[in-house]
Design a protein around this motif. Structure first.
Motif, PDB file in Angstrom:
ATOM      1  N   THR A   1       0.801  -1.215   0.000  1.00  0.00           N
ATOM      2  CA  THR A   1       0.000   0.000   0.000  1.00  0.00           C
ATOM      3  C   THR A   1       0.836   1.267   0.000  1.00  0.00           C
ATOM      4  OG1 THR A   1      -0.187  -0.065   2.393  1.00  0.00           O
ATOM      5  CG2 THR A   1      -1.944  -1.092   1.126  1.00  0.00           C
TER       6      THR A   1
ATOM      7  N   VAL B   1      -6.127   4.644   3.523  1.00  0.00           N
ATOM      8  CA  VAL B   1      -6.940   3.573   4.097  1.00  0.00           C
ATOM      9  C   VAL B   1      -7.223   3.861   5.563  1.00  0.00           C
ATOM     10  CG1 VAL B   1      -6.950   1.115   4.686  1.00  0.00           C
ATOM     11  CG2 VAL B   1      -6.155   1.856   2.442  1.00  0.00           C
ATOM     12  N   GLY B   2      -6.214   4.337   6.284  1.00  0.00           N
ATOM     13  CA  GLY B   2      -6.418   4.696   7.681  1.00  0.00           C
ATOM     14  C   GLY B   2      -7.422   5.817   7.843  1.00  0.00           C
TER      15      GLY B   2
ATOM     16  N   VAL C   1      -9.894   6.523   5.781  1.00  0.00           N
ATOM     17  CA  VAL C   1     -11.225   5.975   5.476  1.00  0.00           C
ATOM     18  C   VAL C   1     -11.744   5.175   6.662  1.00  0.00           C
ATOM     19  CG1 VAL C   1     -12.474   4.347   4.004  1.00  0.00           C
ATOM     20  CG2 VAL C   1     -10.905   5.979   2.983  1.00  0.00           C
ATOM     21  N   LEU C   2     -10.893   4.349   7.258  1.00  0.00           N
ATOM     22  CA  LEU C   2     -11.333   3.569   8.414  1.00  0.00           C
ATOM     23  C   LEU C   2     -11.688   4.469   9.590  1.00  0.00           C
ATOM     24  CD1 LEU C   2      -8.825   0.588   8.278  1.00  0.00           C
ATOM     25  CD2 LEU C   2     -11.242   0.579   7.664  1.00  0.00           C
ATOM     26  N   GLY C   3     -10.915   5.530   9.788  1.00  0.00           N
ATOM     27  CA  GLY C   3     -11.229   6.483  10.846  1.00  0.00           C
ATOM     28  C   GLY C   3     -12.557   7.183  10.614  1.00  0.00           C
TER      29      GLY C   3
ATOM     30  N   MET D   1     -15.044   5.978   8.866  1.00  0.00           N
ATOM     31  CA  MET D   1     -16.108   4.987   9.062  1.00  0.00           C
ATOM     32  C   MET D   1     -16.392   4.797  10.549  1.00  0.00           C
ATOM     33  SD  MET D   1     -15.004   2.231   6.123  1.00  0.00           S
ATOM     34  CE  MET D   1     -16.014   0.945   6.777  1.00  0.00           C
ATOM     35  N   LEU D   2     -15.344   4.792  11.363  1.00  0.00           N
ATOM     36  CA  LEU D   2     -15.524   4.675  12.806  1.00  0.00           C
ATOM     37  C   LEU D   2     -16.291   5.874  13.352  1.00  0.00           C
ATOM     38  CD1 LEU D   2     -14.910   3.250  15.506  1.00  0.00           C
ATOM     39  CD2 LEU D   2     -12.805   4.576  15.584  1.00  0.00           C
TER      40      LEU D   2
ATOM     41  N   TRP E   1     -19.917   5.524  12.459  1.00  0.00           N
ATOM     42  CA  TRP E   1     -20.560   4.519  13.286  1.00  0.00           C
ATOM     43  C   TRP E   1     -20.848   5.065  14.687  1.00  0.00           C
ATOM     44  CZ3 TRP E   1     -18.798   2.053  17.751  1.00  0.00           C
ATOM     45  CH2 TRP E   1     -19.621   1.017  18.208  1.00  0.00           C
TER      46      TRP E   1
END
Length: 79
Positions: free
Chosen positions: A52, A59-60, A62-64, A66-67, A70
């Motif tokens: 990557t 990616v980090g 995007v994941l953050g 998404m968290l 949520w």
């Protein structure tokens, strides 16, 4: 020194993994599970970072995000 460190970390990781998966094993098997798991996890992590590269930051992010979405949906939007 690194072999001793790997065995200690492997023992702790194996103990935690066997308890989380609710399986009963002896000490040697627990340490072996932890050491092999640490080796596999380290190789996979290095491979993903090489693969990557700079995209890992994306990616980090995007994941953050998404968290955060949520958490917002779970706690703030319910009120």
């Amino acid at each position: 020194m690194s072999v001793v460190f790997l065995i200690i970390i492997g023992a702790a990781a194996g103990f935690l993994a066997t308890r989380l998966m609710r399986i009963e094993t002896d000490i040697v098997t627990t340490v072996a599970i932890g050491v092999v798991g640490a080796l596999i996890g380290g190789l996979v992590l290095r491979f993903l970072l090489v693969l990557t590269g700079i995209a890992a930051g994306f990616v980090g992010a995007v994941l953050g995000a998404m968290l955060l979405i949520w958490l917002y949906q779970s706690f703030i939007a319910r009120r």
